[in-house]
Design a protein around this motif. Structure first.
Motif, PDB file in Angstrom:
ATOM      1  N   SER A 154     -14.815   2.820   4.988  1.00 37.34           N
ATOM      2  CA  SER A 154     -15.959   3.153   5.844  1.00 37.34           C
ATOM      3  C   SER A 154     -15.559   3.184   7.312  1.00 37.34           C
ATOM      4  N   VAL A 155     -14.454   2.523   7.629  1.00 38.00           N
ATOM      5  CA  VAL A 155     -13.933   2.449   9.003  1.00 38.00           C
ATOM      6  C   VAL A 155     -12.403   2.502   8.909  1.00 38.00           C
ATOM      7  N   ASP A 156     -11.726   2.625  10.050  1.00 38.44           N
ATOM      8  CA  ASP A 156     -10.269   2.493  10.013  1.00 38.44           C
ATOM      9  C   ASP A 156      -9.963   1.073   9.528  1.00 38.44           C
ATOM     10  N   ALA A 157      -9.202   0.992   8.464  1.00 39.50           N
ATOM     11  CA  ALA A 157      -8.914  -0.311   7.878  1.00 39.50           C
ATOM     12  C   ALA A 157      -7.451  -0.649   8.103  1.00 39.50           C
ATOM     13  N   SER A 158      -7.161  -1.941   8.098  1.00 42.62           N
ATOM     14  CA  SER A 158      -5.774  -2.371   8.206  1.00 42.62           C
ATOM     15  C   SER A 158      -5.481  -3.273   7.020  1.00 42.62           C
ATOM     16  N   LEU A 159      -4.471  -2.886   6.261  1.00 37.69           N
ATOM     17  CA  LEU A 159      -4.151  -3.659   5.061  1.00 37.69           C
ATOM     18  C   LEU A 159      -2.643  -3.895   5.031  1.00 37.69           C
ATOM     19  N   SER A 160      -2.261  -5.167   5.100  1.00 33.49           N
ATOM     20  CA  SER A 160      -0.838  -5.540   5.100  1.00 33.49           C
ATOM     21  C   SER A 160      -0.057  -4.724   6.135  1.00 33.49           C
ATOM     22  N   GLY A 161      -0.666  -4.557   7.307  1.00 35.01           N
ATOM     23  CA  GLY A 161       0.010  -3.880   8.410  1.00 35.01           C
ATOM     24  C   GLY A 161      -0.073  -2.364   8.372  1.00 35.01           C
ATOM     25  N   ILE A 162      -0.698  -1.817   7.353  1.00 31.31           N
ATOM     26  CA  ILE A 162      -0.825  -0.356   7.259  1.00 31.31           C
ATOM     27  C   ILE A 162      -2.246   0.050   7.630  1.00 31.31           C
ATOM     28  N   THR A 163      -2.347   1.080   8.475  1.00 28.97           N
ATOM     29  CA  THR A 163      -3.670   1.567   8.866  1.00 28.97           C
ATOM     30  C   THR A 163      -4.128   2.623   7.878  1.00 28.97           C
ATOM     31  N   VAL A 172       0.881  -1.166   0.000  1.00 25.39           N
ATOM     32  CA  VAL A 172       0.000   0.000   0.000  1.00 25.39           C
ATOM     33  C   VAL A 172       0.918   1.214   0.000  1.00 25.39           C
ATOM     34  N   PHE A 173       0.582   2.262  -0.714  1.00 23.09           N
ATOM     35  CA  PHE A 173       1.430   3.453  -0.707  1.00 23.09           C
ATOM     36  C   PHE A 173       0.553   4.690  -0.750  1.00 23.09           C
ATOM     37  N   TRP A 174       1.217   5.842  -0.660  1.00 20.89           N
ATOM     38  CA  TRP A 174       0.532   7.131  -0.563  1.00 20.89           C
ATOM     39  C   TRP A 174       0.908   7.984  -1.766  1.00 20.89           C
ATOM     40  N   ILE A 175      -0.082   8.629  -2.379  1.00 18.10           N
ATOM     41  CA  ILE A 175       0.178   9.531  -3.509  1.00 18.10           C
ATOM     42  C   ILE A 175      -0.120  10.959  -3.041  1.00 18.10           C
ATOM     43  N   PRO A 176       0.921  11.750  -2.728  1.00 20.11           N
ATOM     44  CA  PRO A 176       0.708  13.077  -2.136  1.00 20.11           C
ATOM     45  C   PRO A 176      -0.094  14.022  -3.026  1.00 20.11           C
ATOM     46  N   LYS A 177       0.121  13.932  -4.340  1.00 22.39           N
ATOM     47  CA  LYS A 177      -0.557  14.877  -5.231  1.00 22.39           C
ATOM     48  C   LYS A 177      -2.071  14.881  -5.007  1.00 22.39           C
ATOM     49  N   TYR A 178      -2.641  13.721  -4.703  1.00 21.23           N
ATOM     50  CA  TYR A 178      -4.090  13.641  -4.506  1.00 21.23           C
ATOM     51  C   TYR A 178      -4.472  13.272  -3.071  1.00 21.23           C
ATOM     52  N   ALA A 179      -3.454  13.086  -2.224  1.00 25.31           N
ATOM     53  CA  ALA A 179      -3.684  12.683  -0.833  1.00 25.31           C
ATOM     54  C   ALA A 179      -4.570  11.440  -0.752  1.00 25.31           C
ATOM     55  N   ILE A 180      -4.107  10.413  -1.446  1.00 25.26           N
ATOM     56  CA  ILE A 180      -4.861   9.149  -1.471  1.00 25.26           C
ATOM     57  C   ILE A 180      -3.924   7.981  -1.167  1.00 25.26           C
ATOM     58  N   TYR A 181      -4.513   6.912  -0.652  1.00 25.78           N
ATOM     59  CA  TYR A 181      -3.829   5.638  -0.552  1.00 25.78           C
ATOM     60  C   TYR A 181      -4.021   4.897  -1.877  1.00 25.78           C
ATOM     61  N   ALA A 182      -3.112   3.955  -2.129  1.00 20.72           N
ATOM     62  CA  ALA A 182      -3.234   3.202  -3.380  1.00 20.72           C
ATOM     63  C   ALA A 182      -2.569   1.850  -3.232  1.00 20.72           C
ATOM     64  N   SER A 183      -2.976   0.917  -4.085  1.00 25.11           N
ATOM     65  CA  SER A 183      -2.278  -0.355  -4.176  1.00 25.11           C
ATOM     66  C   SER A 183      -2.189  -0.800  -5.622  1.00 25.11           C
ATOM     67  N   ALA A 184      -1.033  -1.407  -5.944  1.00 27.72           N
ATOM     68  CA  ALA A 184      -0.781  -1.859  -7.319  1.00 27.72           C
ATOM     69  C   ALA A 184      -0.485  -3.353  -7.373  1.00 27.72           C
ATOM     70  N   ARG A 185      -0.572  -4.017  -6.194  1.00 26.66           N
ATOM     71  CA  ARG A 185      -0.286  -5.454  -6.164  1.00 26.66           C
ATOM     72  C   ARG A 185      -1.577  -6.267  -6.223  1.00 26.66           C
ATOM     73  N   HIS A 186      -1.470  -7.435  -6.816  1.00 24.01           N
ATOM     74  CA  HIS A 186      -2.647  -8.276  -7.005  1.00 24.01           C
ATOM     75  C   HIS A 186      -3.306  -8.654  -5.680  1.00 24.01           C
ATOM     76  N   GLU A 187      -2.514  -9.092  -4.724  1.00 24.13           N
ATOM     77  CA  GLU A 187      -3.078  -9.583  -3.459  1.00 24.13           C
ATOM     78  C   GLU A 187      -3.901  -8.496  -2.756  1.00 24.13           C
ATOM     79  N   GLN A 188      -3.355  -7.274  -2.710  1.00 28.99           N
ATOM     80  CA  GLN A 188      -4.050  -6.199  -1.993  1.00 28.99           C
ATOM     81  C   GLN A 188      -5.226  -5.648  -2.801  1.00 28.99           C
TER      82      GLN A 188
END
Ligand code: OVM
Length: 426
Positions: free
Chosen positions: A320-329, A60-76
Protein backbone atom coordinates in the motif's frame (compact mmCIF):
# COMPACT_ATOMS: atom_id res chain seq x y z
CA UNK A 1 -24.85 -6.34 -5.34
CA UNK A 2 -27.78 -8.37 -6.60
CA UNK A 3 -27.17 -11.84 -5.31
CA UNK A 4 -29.54 -13.41 -7.81
CA UNK A 5 -27.40 -12.31 -10.71
CA UNK A 6 -24.75 -14.74 -11.90
CA UNK A 7 -21.28 -13.59 -11.05
CA UNK A 8 -19.54 -11.93 -13.92
CA UNK A 9 -16.55 -13.94 -15.03
CA UNK A 10 -15.35 -10.63 -16.50
CA UNK A 11 -12.47 -10.55 -18.92
CA UNK A 12 -10.33 -12.29 -16.40
CA UNK A 13 -10.51 -15.87 -17.48
CA UNK A 14 -9.30 -15.91 -21.03
CA UNK A 15 -5.62 -16.35 -21.86
CA UNK A 16 -3.49 -13.42 -22.87
CA UNK A 17 -5.36 -10.83 -20.81
CA UNK A 18 -3.75 -7.52 -20.10
CA UNK A 19 -2.18 -8.05 -16.72
CA UNK A 20 0.90 -10.17 -17.32
CA UNK A 21 1.73 -8.45 -20.60
CA UNK A 22 1.33 -4.88 -19.42
CA UNK A 23 3.80 -5.23 -16.60
CA UNK A 24 7.45 -4.61 -17.19
CA UNK A 25 9.85 -7.36 -16.24
CA UNK A 26 12.75 -4.99 -15.57
CA UNK A 27 14.49 -6.03 -12.41
CA UNK A 28 14.76 -3.36 -9.71
CA UNK A 29 18.37 -2.53 -8.81
CA UNK A 30 19.88 -4.47 -5.94
CA UNK A 31 17.21 -7.15 -5.77
CA UNK A 32 18.20 -10.75 -6.50
CA UNK A 33 16.51 -12.12 -9.63
CA UNK A 34 15.07 -15.61 -9.89
CA UNK A 35 14.31 -16.84 -13.35
CA UNK A 36 11.56 -19.16 -12.30
CA UNK A 37 7.89 -19.73 -13.13
CA UNK A 38 6.24 -20.83 -9.90
CA UNK A 39 3.07 -21.63 -11.85
CA UNK A 40 4.64 -23.89 -14.49
CA UNK A 41 3.87 -27.60 -14.57
CA UNK A 42 7.48 -28.47 -13.75
CA UNK A 43 7.59 -26.19 -10.72
CA UNK A 44 4.21 -27.31 -9.41
CA UNK A 45 5.07 -30.99 -9.86
CA UNK A 46 8.10 -30.69 -7.57
CA UNK A 47 8.46 -27.23 -6.04
CA UNK A 48 10.98 -28.11 -3.34
CA UNK A 49 14.30 -27.79 -5.24
CA UNK A 50 13.16 -24.37 -6.51
CA UNK A 51 12.02 -23.39 -3.01
CA UNK A 52 15.54 -23.99 -1.78
CA UNK A 53 17.07 -21.91 -4.59
CA UNK A 54 14.62 -19.10 -3.82
CA UNK A 55 15.36 -19.11 -0.09
CA UNK A 56 19.08 -19.00 -0.85
CA UNK A 57 18.71 -16.17 -3.39
CA UNK A 58 17.95 -13.74 -0.58
CA UNK A 59 15.30 -12.59 1.87
CA UNK A 60 13.34 -10.95 -0.96
CA UNK A 61 13.79 -11.54 -4.69
CA UNK A 62 12.33 -10.58 -8.05
CA UNK A 63 10.57 -12.87 -10.55
CA UNK A 64 10.87 -11.21 -14.00
CA UNK A 65 8.33 -13.45 -15.72
CA UNK A 66 5.54 -11.85 -13.67
CA UNK A 67 7.33 -8.68 -12.53
CA UNK A 68 6.68 -9.44 -8.89
CA UNK A 69 8.58 -9.42 -5.63
CA UNK A 70 8.62 -12.63 -3.63
CA UNK A 71 9.89 -14.21 -0.45
CA UNK A 72 10.49 -17.85 0.43
CA UNK A 73 11.99 -17.46 3.90
CA UNK A 74 10.05 -17.93 7.10
CA UNK A 75 11.09 -14.67 8.75
CA UNK A 76 10.06 -12.48 5.80
CA UNK A 77 6.89 -14.40 4.92
CA UNK A 78 5.83 -14.06 8.52
CA UNK A 79 6.73 -10.35 8.58
CA UNK A 80 4.74 -9.67 5.40
CA UNK A 81 1.65 -11.50 6.61
CA UNK A 82 1.77 -9.76 9.98
CA UNK A 83 1.97 -6.25 8.53
CA UNK A 84 -1.48 -6.08 6.96
CA UNK A 85 -1.41 -2.28 6.67
CA UNK A 86 1.66 -2.31 4.40
CA UNK A 87 0.90 -5.59 2.62
CA UNK A 88 -2.78 -5.34 1.84
CA UNK A 89 -5.30 -7.94 0.66
CA UNK A 90 -7.96 -5.71 -0.90
CA UNK A 91 -6.01 -5.56 -4.17
CA UNK A 92 -6.38 -9.34 -4.37
CA UNK A 93 -4.33 -12.17 -2.88
CA UNK A 94 -3.50 -13.64 -6.28
CA UNK A 95 -1.40 -12.30 -9.14
CA UNK A 96 -4.22 -10.12 -10.48
CA UNK A 97 -4.16 -6.54 -9.18
CA UNK A 98 -7.74 -5.53 -8.42
CA UNK A 99 -6.71 -1.87 -8.65
CA UNK A 100 -5.90 -2.44 -12.32
CA UNK A 101 -8.33 -5.12 -13.45
CA UNK A 102 -11.79 -6.35 -12.54
CA UNK A 103 -11.74 -9.34 -10.20
CA UNK A 104 -13.05 -12.47 -11.95
CA UNK A 105 -15.75 -12.71 -9.28
CA UNK A 106 -17.12 -10.22 -6.76
CA UNK A 107 -14.36 -10.03 -4.17
CA UNK A 108 -14.50 -12.06 -1.00
CA UNK A 109 -15.57 -9.94 1.96
CA UNK A 110 -12.96 -11.56 4.16
CA UNK A 111 -10.09 -12.83 1.99
CA UNK A 112 -9.85 -9.84 -0.30
CA UNK A 113 -10.52 -7.08 2.24
CA UNK A 114 -8.57 -4.94 4.69
CA UNK A 115 -9.60 -3.49 8.05
CA UNK A 116 -12.05 -2.08 8.92
CA UNK A 117 -14.21 -3.97 6.31
CA UNK A 118 -12.35 -7.18 6.97
CA UNK A 119 -12.81 -6.94 10.72
CA UNK A 120 -16.60 -7.16 10.65
CA UNK A 121 -16.72 -10.13 8.30
CA UNK A 122 -13.92 -11.86 10.16
CA UNK A 123 -15.58 -11.56 13.55
CA UNK A 124 -18.78 -13.20 12.25
CA UNK A 125 -16.93 -16.13 10.66
CA UNK A 126 -14.54 -16.43 13.62
CA UNK A 127 -17.45 -16.86 15.99
CA UNK A 128 -19.13 -19.49 13.81
CA UNK A 129 -15.85 -21.40 13.42
CA UNK A 130 -14.66 -20.90 17.01
CA UNK A 131 -13.42 -23.82 19.12
CA UNK A 132 -16.66 -23.55 21.08
CA UNK A 133 -19.02 -23.91 18.11
CA UNK A 134 -16.83 -26.47 16.39
CA UNK A 135 -16.94 -28.58 19.56
CA UNK A 136 -20.65 -28.98 18.87
CA UNK A 137 -20.00 -30.75 15.55
CA UNK A 138 -17.17 -32.91 16.83
CA UNK A 139 -19.31 -35.95 17.65
CA UNK A 140 -20.95 -35.86 14.22
CA UNK A 141 -17.61 -35.42 12.43
CA UNK A 142 -16.21 -38.33 14.48
CA UNK A 143 -19.13 -40.64 13.70
CA UNK A 144 -18.82 -39.87 9.97
CA UNK A 145 -15.08 -40.64 10.07
CA UNK A 146 -15.76 -43.97 11.78
CA UNK A 147 -18.45 -44.99 9.28
CA UNK A 148 -16.35 -44.07 6.27
CA UNK A 149 -13.18 -45.73 7.59
CA UNK A 150 -15.02 -48.96 8.48
CA UNK A 151 -16.26 -49.07 4.91
CA UNK A 152 -12.80 -48.41 3.50
CA UNK A 153 -11.16 -51.10 5.59
CA UNK A 154 -13.72 -53.51 4.11
CA UNK A 155 -12.98 -52.25 0.63
CA UNK A 156 -9.24 -52.65 1.18
CA UNK A 157 -9.82 -56.24 2.36
CA UNK A 158 -11.95 -57.19 -0.61
CA UNK A 159 -10.15 -55.22 -3.34
CA UNK A 160 -6.60 -55.16 -2.00
CA UNK A 161 -6.24 -51.38 -2.16
CA UNK A 162 -8.08 -48.08 -1.98
CA UNK A 163 -7.60 -44.76 -3.71
CA UNK A 164 -7.06 -42.54 -0.70
CA UNK A 165 -8.10 -39.50 -2.79
CA UNK A 166 -11.27 -40.70 -4.52
CA UNK A 167 -12.32 -42.97 -1.64
CA UNK A 168 -11.29 -40.87 1.34
CA UNK A 169 -9.72 -37.41 1.11
CA UNK A 170 -12.33 -36.13 -1.37
CA UNK A 171 -15.19 -37.94 0.36
CA UNK A 172 -14.85 -36.99 4.00
CA UNK A 173 -14.49 -33.18 3.76
CA UNK A 174 -17.18 -33.10 1.09
CA UNK A 175 -19.53 -34.81 3.54
CA UNK A 176 -18.87 -33.27 6.94
CA UNK A 177 -18.17 -29.63 6.20
CA UNK A 178 -21.05 -28.94 3.77
CA UNK A 179 -23.30 -30.86 6.18
CA UNK A 180 -22.19 -28.49 8.95
CA UNK A 181 -22.76 -25.49 6.67
CA UNK A 182 -26.23 -26.87 5.97
CA UNK A 183 -25.90 -27.50 2.23
CA UNK A 184 -28.02 -30.10 0.46
CA UNK A 185 -26.25 -33.27 -0.71
CA UNK A 186 -27.21 -32.98 -4.38
CA UNK A 187 -24.47 -31.59 -6.61
CA UNK A 188 -21.72 -31.26 -4.02
CA UNK A 189 -19.02 -32.36 -6.44
CA UNK A 190 -19.43 -28.80 -7.79
CA UNK A 191 -17.53 -27.65 -4.70
CA UNK A 192 -14.41 -29.50 -5.81
CA UNK A 193 -14.60 -28.03 -9.31
CA UNK A 194 -15.23 -24.57 -7.89
CA UNK A 195 -12.33 -24.89 -5.44
CA UNK A 196 -10.04 -26.03 -8.23
CA UNK A 197 -11.10 -23.00 -10.27
CA UNK A 198 -10.69 -20.31 -7.62
CA UNK A 199 -7.37 -21.63 -6.34
CA UNK A 200 -6.11 -21.68 -9.93
CA UNK A 201 -7.42 -18.12 -10.29
CA UNK A 202 -4.89 -16.82 -7.72
CA UNK A 203 -2.23 -17.60 -10.32
CA UNK A 204 -1.65 -16.33 -13.87
CA UNK A 205 -3.95 -17.03 -16.80
CA UNK A 206 -2.08 -20.16 -17.75
CA UNK A 207 -3.50 -23.38 -19.18
CA UNK A 208 -4.40 -24.61 -15.68
CA UNK A 209 -6.65 -21.64 -15.08
CA UNK A 210 -8.13 -21.60 -18.55
CA UNK A 211 -9.09 -25.26 -18.31
CA UNK A 212 -10.49 -24.87 -14.79
CA UNK A 213 -12.40 -21.75 -15.83
CA UNK A 214 -14.17 -23.31 -18.78
CA UNK A 215 -16.99 -24.25 -16.42
CA UNK A 216 -16.92 -20.98 -14.49
CA UNK A 217 -20.45 -19.86 -15.39
CA UNK A 218 -22.45 -22.94 -14.33
CA UNK A 219 -20.17 -23.34 -11.30
CA UNK A 220 -20.57 -19.80 -9.99
CA UNK A 221 -24.31 -19.98 -10.68
CA UNK A 222 -24.62 -23.19 -8.66
CA UNK A 223 -22.51 -21.79 -5.82
CA UNK A 224 -24.41 -18.48 -5.58
CA UNK A 225 -27.77 -20.30 -5.71
CA UNK A 226 -26.70 -22.40 -2.76
CA UNK A 227 -25.58 -19.38 -0.75
CA UNK A 228 -29.19 -18.23 -0.40
CA UNK A 229 -30.80 -18.47 2.98
CA UNK A 230 -33.63 -20.75 1.88
CA UNK A 231 -31.09 -23.25 0.56
CA UNK A 232 -29.38 -23.60 3.95
CA UNK A 233 -30.47 -25.83 6.83
CA UNK A 234 -31.61 -23.76 9.82
CA UNK A 235 -28.98 -23.82 12.57
CA UNK A 236 -26.06 -24.70 10.29
CA UNK A 237 -22.94 -22.55 9.81
CA UNK A 238 -24.50 -20.96 6.71
CA UNK A 239 -27.70 -20.05 8.51
CA UNK A 240 -25.64 -18.62 11.38
CA UNK A 241 -24.29 -16.04 8.92
CA UNK A 242 -27.86 -14.96 8.14
CA UNK A 243 -28.55 -14.79 11.89
CA UNK A 244 -25.60 -12.39 12.18
CA UNK A 245 -27.26 -10.32 9.45
CA UNK A 246 -30.56 -10.41 11.39
CA UNK A 247 -28.61 -9.10 14.39
CA UNK A 248 -27.26 -6.23 12.28
CA UNK A 249 -23.60 -7.29 12.42
CA UNK A 250 -23.45 -7.50 8.63
CA UNK A 251 -25.94 -6.52 5.93
CA UNK A 252 -28.30 -8.98 4.27
CA UNK A 253 -26.46 -8.45 0.96
CA UNK A 254 -23.22 -9.51 2.57
CA UNK A 255 -24.52 -12.79 3.98
CA UNK A 256 -24.49 -14.85 0.73
CA UNK A 257 -20.96 -13.71 -0.04
CA UNK A 258 -19.80 -14.89 3.38
CA UNK A 259 -21.50 -18.24 2.80
CA UNK A 260 -19.57 -18.31 -0.48
CA UNK A 261 -16.33 -18.05 1.53
CA UNK A 262 -17.26 -21.26 3.39
CA UNK A 263 -17.96 -23.01 0.10
CA UNK A 264 -14.78 -21.62 -1.51
CA UNK A 265 -12.25 -22.22 1.21
CA UNK A 266 -13.71 -25.08 3.22
CA UNK A 267 -13.40 -28.12 0.97
CA UNK A 268 -10.49 -28.23 -1.49
CA UNK A 269 -8.11 -27.11 1.28
CA UNK A 270 -9.00 -29.92 3.68
CA UNK A 271 -9.29 -32.45 0.85
CA UNK A 272 -5.65 -31.80 0.07
CA UNK A 273 -4.54 -31.35 3.66
CA UNK A 274 -5.81 -34.85 4.39
CA UNK A 275 -4.60 -36.33 1.09
CA UNK A 276 -1.11 -34.89 1.59
CA UNK A 277 -0.99 -36.17 5.19
CA UNK A 278 -1.84 -39.70 4.00
CA UNK A 279 0.88 -39.47 1.35
CA UNK A 280 3.42 -38.32 3.97
CA UNK A 281 2.53 -41.26 6.21
CA UNK A 282 2.67 -43.78 3.35
CA UNK A 283 6.10 -42.48 2.39
CA UNK A 284 7.40 -42.56 5.98
CA UNK A 285 6.46 -45.97 7.40
CA UNK A 286 8.49 -45.46 10.57
CA UNK A 287 6.40 -42.34 11.27
CA UNK A 288 3.18 -44.23 10.61
CA UNK A 289 4.37 -46.90 13.08
CA UNK A 290 4.63 -44.21 15.78
CA UNK A 291 1.12 -42.97 15.00
CA UNK A 292 -0.18 -46.54 15.04
CA UNK A 293 1.44 -47.08 18.45
CA UNK A 294 -0.07 -43.87 19.81
CA UNK A 295 -3.14 -42.59 17.92
CA UNK A 296 -3.16 -39.50 20.16
CA UNK A 297 -0.35 -38.32 17.85
CA UNK A 298 -2.96 -37.78 15.13
CA UNK A 299 -3.17 -34.05 15.76
CA UNK A 300 0.57 -33.31 15.81
CA UNK A 301 1.00 -35.66 12.83
CA UNK A 302 -1.55 -33.68 10.82
CA UNK A 303 0.20 -30.45 11.83
CA UNK A 304 3.56 -31.76 10.67
CA UNK A 305 2.01 -32.86 7.36
CA UNK A 306 0.71 -29.30 6.93
CA UNK A 307 4.22 -27.99 7.41
CA UNK A 308 5.86 -30.62 5.22
CA UNK A 309 3.33 -30.67 2.33
CA UNK A 310 1.30 -27.48 2.71
CA UNK A 311 -2.03 -27.69 0.90
CA UNK A 312 -2.02 -23.94 0.22
CA UNK A 313 1.42 -23.20 -1.23
CA UNK A 314 1.28 -19.46 -1.92
CA UNK A 315 -0.61 -16.21 -1.45
CA UNK A 316 0.07 -12.70 -2.68
CA UNK A 317 -0.16 -9.34 -0.99
CA UNK A 318 0.10 -5.84 -2.52
CA UNK A 319 2.12 -2.99 -1.01
CA UNK A 320 0.00 0.00 0.00
CA UNK A 321 3.07 2.22 0.49
CA UNK A 322 6.78 2.03 -0.29
CA UNK A 323 7.83 -0.82 1.96
CA UNK A 324 11.21 -1.80 3.29
CA UNK A 325 11.89 -5.45 3.93
CA UNK A 326 15.30 -6.74 5.02
CA UNK A 327 16.90 -3.65 3.49
CA UNK A 328 15.09 -3.94 0.16
CA UNK A 329 12.66 -1.25 -0.95
CA UNK A 330 9.42 -2.53 -2.43
CA UNK A 331 7.57 0.34 -4.15
CA UNK A 332 3.91 1.03 -3.38
CA UNK A 333 1.53 -0.94 -5.58
CA UNK A 334 3.83 -3.96 -5.98
CA UNK A 335 2.57 -7.51 -5.94
CA UNK A 336 4.47 -9.63 -3.40
CA UNK A 337 4.31 -13.44 -3.54
CA UNK A 338 4.74 -15.31 -0.26
CA UNK A 339 5.87 -18.92 -0.55
CA UNK A 340 4.17 -20.38 2.53
CA UNK A 341 5.34 -23.89 1.72
CA UNK A 342 8.96 -22.75 1.27
CA UNK A 343 8.84 -20.89 4.61
CA UNK A 344 7.67 -24.16 6.13
CA UNK A 345 10.94 -25.85 5.13
CA UNK A 346 13.27 -22.93 5.85
CA UNK A 347 16.34 -24.29 7.66
CA UNK A 348 16.66 -20.87 9.34
CA UNK A 349 13.45 -21.73 11.19
CA UNK A 350 13.26 -25.52 11.42
CA UNK A 351 15.94 -27.98 12.47
CA UNK A 352 16.30 -30.66 9.77
CA UNK A 353 13.34 -29.25 7.80
CA UNK A 354 13.35 -32.01 5.16
CA UNK A 355 12.60 -34.58 7.84
CA UNK A 356 8.93 -35.51 8.27
CA UNK A 357 8.65 -35.99 12.04
CA UNK A 358 5.18 -36.35 13.53
CA UNK A 359 6.45 -35.42 16.98
CA UNK A 360 8.01 -32.15 15.85
CA UNK A 361 5.10 -29.90 16.97
CA UNK A 362 5.79 -27.29 14.29
CA UNK A 363 4.08 -24.30 15.82
CA UNK A 364 4.54 -21.18 13.73
CA UNK A 365 4.18 -22.97 10.39
CA UNK A 366 2.63 -20.88 7.63
CA UNK A 367 0.25 -23.45 6.12
CA UNK A 368 -2.71 -21.55 7.59
CA UNK A 369 -1.08 -18.21 6.87
CA UNK A 370 -0.41 -15.84 9.77
CA UNK A 371 -1.74 -12.58 11.14
CA UNK A 372 -5.26 -11.17 10.80
CA UNK A 373 -5.95 -13.25 7.67
CA UNK A 374 -4.74 -16.51 9.21
CA UNK A 375 -7.15 -19.33 8.33
CA UNK A 376 -10.42 -18.68 10.15
CA UNK A 377 -11.44 -22.33 9.63
CA UNK A 378 -8.32 -23.91 11.06
CA UNK A 379 -10.19 -25.42 14.02
CA UNK A 380 -12.43 -27.31 11.58
CA UNK A 381 -9.49 -28.30 9.36
CA UNK A 382 -7.55 -29.68 12.32
CA UNK A 383 -10.59 -31.55 13.57
CA UNK A 384 -11.06 -33.28 10.20
CA UNK A 385 -7.37 -34.14 9.94
CA UNK A 386 -7.18 -35.46 13.47
CA UNK A 387 -10.28 -37.64 13.18
CA UNK A 388 -9.16 -39.24 9.91
CA UNK A 389 -5.60 -39.92 11.06
CA UNK A 390 -6.69 -41.24 14.47
CA UNK A 391 -9.38 -43.41 12.86
CA UNK A 392 -6.84 -44.92 10.46
CA UNK A 393 -4.26 -45.47 13.21
CA UNK A 394 -6.82 -47.47 15.18
CA UNK A 395 -7.71 -49.73 12.23
CA UNK A 396 -4.63 -50.04 10.06
CA UNK A 397 -1.38 -51.81 11.05
CA UNK A 398 0.58 -50.36 8.19
CA UNK A 399 -0.05 -48.51 4.98
CA UNK A 400 1.97 -48.41 1.81
CA UNK A 401 1.73 -47.14 -1.74
CA UNK A 402 0.01 -49.63 -4.04
CA UNK A 403 1.07 -47.63 -7.09
CA UNK A 404 2.40 -44.25 -8.08
CA UNK A 405 0.36 -41.33 -6.70
CA UNK A 406 -0.65 -38.80 -9.36
CA UNK A 407 -0.84 -35.05 -8.96
CA UNK A 408 -3.60 -32.62 -9.82
CA UNK A 409 -1.61 -29.51 -10.68
CA UNK A 410 -3.09 -26.28 -9.35
CA UNK A 411 -1.64 -22.76 -9.30
CA UNK A 412 -2.08 -22.52 -5.51
CA UNK A 413 -2.84 -25.93 -4.07
CA UNK A 414 -0.53 -28.89 -3.61
CA UNK A 415 -3.08 -31.43 -4.75
CA UNK A 416 -3.33 -35.13 -5.51
CA UNK A 417 -5.44 -36.73 -8.23
CA UNK A 418 -4.98 -40.26 -6.90
CA UNK A 419 -3.22 -42.05 -4.07
CA UNK A 420 -3.36 -45.85 -4.35
CA UNK A 421 -2.86 -47.31 -0.87
CA UNK A 422 -2.55 -50.82 0.50
CA UNK A 423 -3.89 -51.04 4.03
CA UNK A 424 -2.72 -53.88 6.22
CA UNK A 425 -5.52 -54.35 8.72
CA UNK A 426 -5.47 -56.30 11.94
C1 OVM B 1 -13.01 -16.72 0.16
C2 OVM B 1 -11.81 -17.62 0.06
C3 OVM B 1 -11.55 -18.28 -1.10
C4 OVM B 1 -10.43 -19.10 -1.21
C5 OVM B 1 -9.58 -19.25 -0.15
C6 OVM B 1 -9.84 -18.59 1.00
C7 OVM B 1 -7.94 -19.67 1.99
C8 OVM B 1 -10.95 -17.77 1.12
O1 OVM B 1 -13.77 -16.72 -0.79
O2 OVM B 1 -13.18 -16.04 1.15
O3 OVM B 1 -9.00 -18.73 2.07
Amino acid sequence: MNDNAPEQPAQGLTPGGSAAIARSGNAPAGVPVMDVDPFSDAFLTDPYPDHERMREAGPVFWIPKYAIYASARHEQVRAILNDHATYISSAGVGLADFNKETPFRPRSLILEADPPDHTRARSVLARILSPRTVMQVRATFAAEAETLLDRLVEKARSEGEIDAVKDLSEVYPLKVFPDAVGLESEGREMLLLYGNMIFNAFGPRNELLVRAAEKVKPLTQWIMDHCKREMLRPGGFGDMIYQAADAGEISLDEAPLLVRSFLSAGVDTTVNGIGNALLCLAQHPEQYARLRADPSLARPAFEEALRYESAVQTFFRTTSVDASLSGITIPAGSKVLTFLAAANRDPRQWPDPERFDIERRPSGHMAFGSGIHGCVGQVVARLEGELILAGIAKRVKSLSLAGKPTRRLNNTLRALASLPLKLETA
